[in-house]
Design a protein around this motif. Structure first.
Motif, PDB file in Angstrom:
ATOM      1  N   TRP A  38     -79.841 -11.041   8.974  1.00 12.97           N
ATOM      2  CA  TRP A  38     -78.559 -10.559   8.488  1.00 12.97           C
ATOM      3  C   TRP A  38     -78.206  -9.192   9.072  1.00 12.97           C
ATOM      4  O   TRP A  38     -78.699  -8.802  10.115  1.00 12.97           O
ATOM      5  CB  TRP A  38     -78.540 -10.553   6.947  1.00 12.97           C
ATOM      6  N   GLY A  39     -77.316  -8.464   8.386  1.00 12.17           N
ATOM      7  CA  GLY A  39     -76.954  -7.140   8.905  1.00 12.17           C
ATOM      8  C   GLY A  39     -76.152  -7.219  10.187  1.00 12.17           C
ATOM      9  O   GLY A  39     -76.107  -6.270  10.964  1.00 12.17           O
ATOM     10  N   GLY A  40     -75.538  -8.418  10.423  1.00 10.32           N
ATOM     11  CA  GLY A  40     -74.627  -8.534  11.566  1.00 10.32           C
ATOM     12  C   GLY A  40     -75.283  -9.039  12.830  1.00 10.32           C
ATOM     13  O   GLY A  40     -74.605  -9.202  13.845  1.00 10.32           O
ATOM     14  N   ILE A  41     -76.606  -9.309  12.802  1.00  8.23           N
ATOM     15  CA  ILE A  41     -77.244  -9.802  14.030  1.00  8.23           C
ATOM     16  C   ILE A  41     -76.679 -11.182  14.372  1.00  8.23           C
ATOM     17  O   ILE A  41     -76.279 -11.423  15.516  1.00  8.23           O
ATOM     18  CB  ILE A  41     -78.786  -9.790  13.909  1.00  8.23           C
ATOM     19  N   ASP A  42     -76.560 -12.068  13.390  1.00 12.54           N
ATOM     20  CA  ASP A  42     -76.019 -13.406  13.685  1.00 12.54           C
ATOM     21  C   ASP A  42     -74.535 -13.309  14.036  1.00 12.54           C
ATOM     22  O   ASP A  42     -74.040 -13.974  14.940  1.00 12.54           O
ATOM     23  CB  ASP A  42     -76.246 -14.351  12.493  1.00 12.54           C
ATOM     24  N   ILE A  43     -73.824 -12.385  13.361  1.00 14.83           N
ATOM     25  CA  ILE A  43     -72.381 -12.243  13.620  1.00 14.83           C
ATOM     26  C   ILE A  43     -72.134 -11.810  15.068  1.00 14.83           C
ATOM     27  O   ILE A  43     -71.144 -12.180  15.691  1.00 14.83           O
ATOM     28  CB  ILE A  43     -71.755 -11.251  12.616  1.00 14.83           C
ATOM     29  N   GLY A  44     -73.080 -11.036  15.639  1.00 12.97           N
ATOM     30  CA  GLY A  44     -72.936 -10.575  17.035  1.00 12.97           C
ATOM     31  C   GLY A  44     -73.357 -11.629  18.042  1.00 12.97           C
ATOM     32  O   GLY A  44     -72.994 -11.557  19.221  1.00 12.97           O
ATOM     33  N   MET A  45     -74.115 -12.637  17.583  1.00 10.75           N
ATOM     34  CA  MET A  45     -74.607 -13.669  18.507  1.00 10.75           C
ATOM     35  C   MET A  45     -73.780 -14.949  18.429  1.00 10.75           C
ATOM     36  O   MET A  45     -73.625 -15.664  19.408  1.00 10.75           O
ATOM     37  CB  MET A  45     -76.061 -14.027  18.166  1.00 10.75           C
ATOM     38  N   MET A  46     -73.245 -15.220  17.221  1.00 12.05           N
ATOM     39  CA  MET A  46     -72.541 -16.490  17.008  1.00 12.05           C
ATOM     40  C   MET A  46     -71.038 -16.321  17.188  1.00 12.05           C
ATOM     41  O   MET A  46     -70.478 -15.263  16.872  1.00 12.05           O
ATOM     42  CB  MET A  46     -72.774 -16.991  15.571  1.00 12.05           C
TER      43      MET A  46
END
Ligand code: BQZ
Length: 696
Positions: free
Chosen positions: A128-136
């Motif tokens: 979480w913490g935006g790691i998936d948001i930056g990859m997906m």
């Protein structure tokens, strides 16, 4: 106090205290205090969707110089123009507060989660913490909608760049970006879309992260590929535009099918679904993405480093391929440490969301020389106590737990619980001052569809709560201060209730301990089950809880995002009521009304009708105490001052988290402020599964 109270309760039963006295002690709605005025929140500059970006071919494209010299000129990478789709997404300079940016530097995130692996659509989180948001990347996008003017409010195009409805409104044809590629150069097309839909969402053996199920897109909905770049949805409802929000982050973000298919049981009969889910552990580097950054280094419990995606399909108006930031760091620590490091300047970003940290963060960032700026948004962070409503086997309850489920399904019991919660004290236990508001449950005050007149509030009334439980026959038969089930229920044992809460957040733990303490004078023994975030998902989705202290989702803030989760509209959609062992939902009558109301909301695009439907929803929710609201407060975005293009008034949470809302791919650091934080300068991601980044 309680012994005297129980005696009193007992006494009333024994000696027949007048009906009026019981009545006086019974639970009735009261006046809901307005939230304290909170001036500090920033206001966005509202714009139209076409003011933010468009899709078009540009005469020329650019990239960081070192990419050209170290990779393109050496034939290690095709020229940038060939790496981009026919019509890339082009961000308009006029919408970016600091305009066209420059390449370089890093955003240093700190997160409290830990990566389980890279198979997001197979059910793994990346911490979480935006790691998936930056990859997906997803079919549509909603994070930036906080700055879109109300009359134009609708999901933004993203991987789906345009769409049209059929005459009868049952079919939606979507056109994907053409010629985009995964970060390893493999083409993105409808094969990736259909693999996500058919072999993950529709496959009952797979539970995609963020919980997409077939019902998320409407019962009986179908999806087919018409050609390489065109898909067609068919819905039972007429023009259910609502589902376009479900096609955004977290429920329709395809994964790289060219990699995932190699371990999916449908295509590899000798592989199990568990092996598929865990097929790509966190150590697997250079996982192909459509997002702006690719994981190239991972050190357990230490850091994940991501490098720019050379095939990223978005540019600025001068044709500069985004992102501007070359690297992303995710230090693996705690959520509380995220706040500390952001205000100290050793980290660059934080969603200040744990009220206990506010005073220190405000003090540290008040100094003119402070490295970070802190900006509050609206009151979109809130917590509620959720009751597990399933009495037909979800979570395989034992006799005690089954008895608790029956109590949870009893309105008088829920009224007693909510009346024993002193919300003023609970809010102040987190932080004093104008932050926390009295939150009865349901939609948040201050949000688009909230209506105070439709909100029923049962004020703190411990006496009435105890009298109500007395009336229910829940009496402390063995005098140990804890009420007992009736003799014919669960052996008449003490009423013990398990309370699930997230151990990774101080706020969740503090609120849960507050509930334990506040239920004690009510004669209920609450057993705290503090669990790390990685377990919360499995326990909550499998119904292994009696009560759950839960930070509310986007559906409660925006209504339009994840609307279907506002009620048990499908067997595996709602947080606290899912299908039992026979696959059916044992809905209570008011729940059925809530489901019908939410489905009616999804089924109409008439603004006035939608407002009325949400008033009805709010009334049903709050008068039936569907969940016990605990507190509601504003979050604040903490960003290091060297970053540019941070939109005004960006909330930390509304349609999505700030990591999406601020459009990180166009965030940059002016040349004169850039720091030397890159761990792998002048490198790009290597081949999937290979060691680390490559330097050309
Ligand atoms: C924000 C967010 C970005 C998930 C997660 C975490 C998971 C939930 C939720 C928040 C974290 C941060 O929230 O707290 O500030 O950075 O990641 O995704 O709470 O446990 O399952 O829904 O988003």
């Amino acid at each position: 106090m309680r012994r005297q109270l129980v005696a009193l309760g007992g006494a009333s039963l024994l000696f027949g205290v007048s009906a009026f006295a019981v009545q006086a002690q019974s639970i009735t709605p009261g006046e809901l205090p307005d939230p304290p005025v909170f001036e500090a929140q920033g206001t966005p500059t509202f714009v139209g969707i076409s003011d933010i970006f468009e899709y078009k071919a540009l005469p020329e494209y650019h990239e960081p110089e070192w990419v050209t010299t170290n990779f393109v000129d050496k034939g290690l990478l095709p020229p940038v123009g060939e790496r981009l789709p026919a019509e890339p997404m082009v961000f308009k300079a006029s919408n970016a507060v600091d305009g066209i940016g420059v390449y370089g530097d890093v955003m240093r995130h700190v997160i409290g989660g830990r990566p389980e692996g890279w198979n997001y659509i197979g059910g793994q989180s990346q911490g979480w913490g935006g790691i998936d948001i930056g990859m997906m990347e997803c079919l549509t996008r909603t994070g930036p909608l906080f700055e879109v003017k109300a009359e134009e409010l609708a999901p933004l195009p993203n991987l789906a760049k345009s769409w049209e409805w059929s005459e009868d409104g049952h079919e939606l044809t979507m056109h994907l970006i053409e010629g985009a590629k995964w970060s390893d150069g493999d083409p993105f097309d409808t094969e990736d879309i259909m693999f996500y839909w058919e072999d993950n969402v529709l496959d009952p053996n797979v539970s995609p992260t963020n919980g997409a199920t077939p019902e998320t897109f409407g019962e009986g909905t179908t999806l087919e590929a018409l050609d390489e770049y065109t898909i067609k949805w068919t819905f039972k409802d007429v023009r259910p535009e609502q589902y376009l929000y479900q096609m955004a982050y977290g429920t329709f973000c395809p994964g790289p099918s060219h990699i995932l298919k190699t371990k999916h049981p449908k295509y590899n009969p000798d592989i199990t679904y568990d092996e598929y889910k865990n097929g790509w552990p966190a150590e697997f580097m250079n996982w192909p993405v459509l997002g702006a950054w690719v994981p190239v280094e991972y050190r357990a419990d230490d850091i994940i480093v991501l490098r720019r995606n050379p095939y990223y399909w978005k540019v600025d108006e001068n044709g500069n391929q985004l992102p501007y930031l070359n690297e992303m760091h995710y230090r693996l620590s705690t959520w509380a440490d995220r706040d500390v490091q952001a205000v100290a300047g050793t980290g660059d970003f934080s969603n200040l969301e744990q009220a206990e940290s506010y005073v220190e963060a405000l003090k540290r960032s008040a100094d003119a020389n402070a490295p970070a700026r802190l900006a509050f948004g609206a009151r979109t962070i809130g917590y509620a106590l959720e009751f597990n409503y399933s009495a037909n086997g979800w979570g395989e309850p034992d006799e005690r737990a089954q008895a608790v489920r029956e109590l949870n399904r009893n309105l008088d019991f829920r009224k007693a619980v909510t009346s024993a919660v002193n919300r003023q004290a609970l809010g102040e236990s987190l932080i004093r001052g104008p932050f926390t508001a009295i939150y009865p449950g349901g939609l948040y005050a201050g949000t688009t569809f909230y209506d105070k007149a439709s909100t029923v509030y049962y004020p703190f009334n411990l006496e009435g709560a105890n009298a109500t439980l007395d009336t229910l026959g829940l009496v402390d038969t063995d005098g140990n201060g804890v009420r007992n089930f009736p003799a014919d229920t669960a052996g008449g044992q003490d009423i013990e209730i398990t309370l699930l809460a997230n151990a990774d957040y101080g706020t969740d733990g503090n609120l849960a301990e507050g509930i334990v303490a506040m239920m004690e004078p009510l004669g209920l023994r609450i057993i705290l089950n503090l669990q790390q975030d990685v377990n919360i998902g499995d326990l909550s989705q499998s119904g292994k809880f009696d009560w759950w202290v839960r930070r509310q989702g986007a559906e409660i803030v925006s209504v339009v995002q994840n609307t279907v989760a506002l009620a048990p509209t499908g067997p595996r959609v709602h947080a606290s009521h899912r299908a039992g062992t026979d696959g059916t939902l044992d809905l209570l009558p008011f729940e059925q009304e809530m489901v019908d109301t939410v489905n009616a909301f999804v089924g109409t695009n008439d603004p006035a009708e939608r407002v009325e439907l949400m008033k009805k929803y709010q009334k049903l929710f709050t008068e039936n105490v569907y969940a016990v609201g605990l507190t509601q407060y504003p979050g604040a975005l903490i960003i290091n001052k060297r970053f540019a293009n941070i939109p005004l008034g960006a909330p930390i949470f509304m349609f999505n988290w700030a990591e999406d809302n601020i459009i990180r791919e166009r965030v940059y650091v002016p040349a004169d402020k850039q720091q030397n934080y890159e761990l792998h300068p002048n490198t790009l991601p290597g081949a999937p599964g290979s060691e680390g980044p490559i330097s050309g």
